[in-house]
Structure formats: C-alpha cells, structure tokens
Scaffold this motif. Structure first.
Motif, mmCIF file in Angstrom:
data_model
loop_
_atom_site.group_PDB
_atom_site.id
_atom_site.type_symbol
_atom_site.label_atom_id
_atom_site.label_comp_id
_atom_site.label_asym_id
_atom_site.label_seq_id
_atom_site.Cartn_x
_atom_site.Cartn_y
_atom_site.Cartn_z
ATOM 1 N N ARG A 100 0.834 -1.202 0.000
ATOM 2 C CA ARG A 100 0.000 0.000 0.000
ATOM 3 C C ARG A 100 0.872 1.257 0.000
ATOM 4 N NH1 ARG A 100 -3.109 -2.500 4.441
ATOM 5 N NH2 ARG A 100 -2.132 -0.935 5.801
ATOM 6 N N ARG A 101 0.226 2.393 -0.319
ATOM 7 C CA ARG A 101 0.925 3.671 -0.272
ATOM 8 C C ARG A 101 1.489 3.941 1.123
ATOM 9 N NH1 ARG A 101 0.559 8.525 -3.169
ATOM 10 N NH2 ARG A 101 -1.141 7.671 -4.437
ATOM 11 N N GLU A 102 0.733 3.541 2.151
ATOM 12 C CA GLU A 102 1.177 3.754 3.527
ATOM 13 C C GLU A 102 2.508 3.059 3.817
ATOM 14 O OE1 GLU A 102 -1.746 2.886 2.575
ATOM 15 O OE2 GLU A 102 -3.229 4.250 3.439
ATOM 16 N N HIS A 103 2.717 1.948 3.160
ATOM 17 C CA HIS A 103 3.970 1.230 3.368
ATOM 18 C C HIS A 103 5.161 2.040 2.845
ATOM 19 C CE1 HIS A 103 1.326 -2.599 3.328
ATOM 20 N NE2 HIS A 103 1.519 -2.179 4.575
ATOM 21 N N GLU A 132 5.168 5.385 2.818
ATOM 22 C CA GLU A 132 5.309 6.505 3.746
ATOM 23 C C GLU A 132 5.972 6.080 5.043
ATOM 24 O OE1 GLU A 132 1.274 7.721 4.075
ATOM 25 O OE2 GLU A 132 1.219 8.700 2.104
ATOM 26 N N ASP A 133 5.702 4.847 5.482
ATOM 27 C CA ASP A 133 6.281 4.348 6.734
ATOM 28 C C ASP A 133 7.678 3.769 6.556
ATOM 29 O OD1 ASP A 133 3.915 5.042 7.943
ATOM 30 O OD2 ASP A 133 3.056 3.017 7.833
ATOM 31 N N THR A 164 11.416 3.377 6.287
ATOM 32 C CA THR A 164 12.547 4.175 6.760
ATOM 33 C C THR A 164 13.893 3.649 6.265
ATOM 34 O OG1 THR A 164 12.653 2.872 8.816
ATOM 35 C CG2 THR A 164 11.318 4.902 8.842
ATOM 36 N N ARG A 189 6.878 2.763 -5.714
ATOM 37 C CA ARG A 189 6.952 4.195 -5.999
ATOM 38 C C ARG A 189 6.396 4.497 -7.388
ATOM 39 N NH1 ARG A 189 12.153 3.211 -3.757
ATOM 40 N NH2 ARG A 189 12.292 3.963 -1.593
#
Length: 217
Positions: free
Chosen positions: A168-171, A173-174, A176, A213
């Motif tokens: 997901r997109r959240e992955h 954003e999270d 690091t 991405r």
C-alpha cells in the motif's frame, strides 16, 4: 515383467526419474491415468537436454555452463563422448536401456577408445564407456535442474512475501530503511529469507519499493 506399485508414496516426491522409457511406462501404467503424475515422472535421458535441464534458469544454458559443473576428473571421462551423446542420441533413452547379464558384463570391460582401420583412436560407441559418459552428463543435468528449480521456487516465495508485507501507499510513507524492511520480512519467514544472502535480499527489497513508488507516486 517387473511389477510397480508406487501409488502409495509418489505424492511424497516432487520428481521421479526412470532410467529408461520402459521403466517410465511401467511406472505410469501403475498409476491412475488422471492423477497428473506425468510431469513428475521423467526419463533420465531428458536431463541430457540443455533446454530441459535448464528450463528454470533465467539465462540460457550452454554446453560450457553445464561442463563447468562437473568435477574435472569426471569431465575427462565424459568429454570424448560428449558430442556423440548430444548429436546422435537426442533422446538417448536407448543408452540407458538394460540388457541380459552377459551383455552387461561384456559391456563393462569394453575399452574407452578403439582404433579405426586407419589406426586412429576414437571413442568407443559400444558398451559401458558411452553409457558411463551419458550417465555423468545426465546426473549433472539433474543437479542443474534441481538447483534452478529451488532458486525459482524461493524467488517466487520471496516475491510473495514482499507483496504480503508491502503493498500500500502507507507502506511507502512508513518505510525508513532497507534494514527495517528486511527485519520485518525475516520475522515473516526465516526459511524463505534465509535462502538469500543479505545483499540479495537488499537488492530485491530495493526493486520492490521502486515498483511501489512507480505505482503510487
């Protein structure tokens, strides 16, 4: 004739290799016709084919790549017969066919090289030397086939693991670090991730996040 009954144990194996076509036919005849066992039961001669033994290899198999897998002392024994086996026995099932005890005993003591009428030494195409060379080549083909199949299966499993944990997109954003993602995958499956080196895992993780991405950003 010899009776075969392997229906009770064949499901435990991924690959059954019959030494020749006669034995393969007997094996398959003893099994349910709709059991889908044909792909498991292969002839030994099939592994003499670069196209077959290298079917799972991402790069095209060559004669040299297979020869390089053989111990030098074994390659020295197979080398004089290599072209003979490849050129004159495209299926080569008859090389591995049996014979009566007298024929087999006489076959074993055949010389590796014989002289032509002109006095030239050439590989003996009769008896054990040719069969031995074909056996060495086929066993190398089996090894290549099994290694490539394992690589392909673990590659598929690793890609599935990546898609299970990061999709997901959240992955994105999270995300690091590669190390963090690797730790998460290791917790998901030590068996799958342990098949690859840290560098190999890093490359696959980087490629996967690059694909994410491209998809979401």
């Amino acid at each position: 004739g010899t009776a075969f009954d392997v229906s009770y144990c064949l499901d435990q194996y991924d690959l059954i290799i019959a030494v020749n076509e006669d034995i393969q036919s007997r094996l398959l005849f003893s099994l349910p016709p709709d059991g889908g066992y044909e792909h498991k039961c292969r002839r030994l001669s099939e592994f003499l084919s670069l196209d077959f033994c290298g079917i799972q290899n991402p790069t095209k198999m060559t004669d040299k790549s297979l020869q390089d897998m053989m111990d030098p002392s074994l390659w020295d024994r197979a080398k004089p017969f290599y072209d003979i086996v490849q050129n004159y026995y495209p299926t080569a099932s008859d090389i591995f066919s049996g014979g009566d005890s007298t024929t087999l005993r006489d076959s074993v003591i055949q010389p590796r090289m014989v002289l032509t009428e002109n006095g030239a030494a050439i590989p003996n195409q009769q008896g054990w030397p040719l069969r031995e060379a074909a056996m060495l080549m086929a066993c190398t083909g089996i090894t290549r086939f099994c290694l490539d199949t394992m690589d392909a299966q673990f590659e598929t499993a690793f890609q599935a693991l990546l898609k299970t944990h990061f999709y997901r997109r959240e992955h994105l954003e999270d995300f690091t670090s590669i190390s963090q993602a690797d730790d998460q995958l290791r917790k998901g499956s030590l068996t799958v991730t342990g098949y690859f080196s840290p560098q190999q895992r890093q490359t696959r993780i980087e490629n996967h996040f690059e694909e994410l991405r491209s998809k979401f950003l």
